[in-house]
Design an enzyme around this catalytic site. Sequence first.
Site: not given
Length: 335
Positions: A117, A199, A202
């Site tokens: 991140k 996978k 979104k």
Amino acid sequence: MMENENKKVMLSGIQPSGDLHLGNYLGAIKHWGARADEFDCYYFMADLHTITVRQDPAQLRRRVLTQLAQYIACGLDPEKNTLFIQSHVPAHAQLAWVLDCYTMFGELSRMTQFKDKAAKHKDNINAGLFTYPSLMAADILLYQPDYVPVGEDQKQHVEICRDIANRFNGIYGDVFKMPEPYIPKVGARIMSLSTPDSKMSKSQPEGCVFLMDRPEDVARKFKRAVTDSDTERCVRYDRENKPGVANLMAIYSAVTGKSYEDIEAEFEGQGYGKFKPAVGEAVVETLRPIREETERLLADKAYLEGVYRAGAERAAYVAEKTLRKVYKKVGFLPR
Ligand code: TRP
């Protein structure tokens, strides 16, 4: 009802950072309702965690409420599970501070998610992103759970939680129960419709079917689903060589309960032109009641408020008991 002393306790946090999709549902949420028979379950919307990355305030509010409604619509009964919003139970933030003081800079620096991140949000490498694992440890340890169901990517966070708990217990005696990660036995692994080797996510909206998608959008996404480039063009289960078809079969099987053999027989000699819309239609019918129930719940704000207030009250009762014990152990003078 819920106060069953003999049931093992399970707890999981869900980040309200995006809209739920078919992969979340078939791979996980669909199976959560049944857990309540065996476990005393706590689920919370991890809004405190979500602000480690910048959020639009109105959207965050909307997502928390929508997710709560969706989880209920997917079968998490608020009478049988404790559903709450993390920021409604101040003990999370309070214990997190204490645990920060028992968590080492070095071990936080080694966390994979922090490194990922931090690389992705270079302009906002804030302290919360860094201490995220000790907040998550607080979330868990407050409820003395036996099991924490998490995906592969969160295992390291449960590990550090155990390390922190061990360190604390080593100094003050058995304050925290040692939680185990819980890897669910059931659940289909659903891949993207457009890139079936990754996978469903979104971040790739074309290949992702959201629970709130309109039926025509769902149908369109399935019609455009990538199958494969081999010349065989028949519905046969082969993950290795026909990942797109295998994924559609996995979805069809999950929503209809049919076996792969049944599906192969059903579409024998028909190519993909019939198969893809059939999967789309079956998914539309699976999602319809979930979407309608979510919309109905979202229109009933008073009901949702009742759910999260009652959830926070039950959660806070348990959490505060642990927090009081911790405060006493570290030597804070009672008020
Ligand atoms: N970090 C988890 C995730 O991103 C969410 C989470 C927060 C969580 N606190 C938790 C999960 C406690 C399990 C237990 O998915």
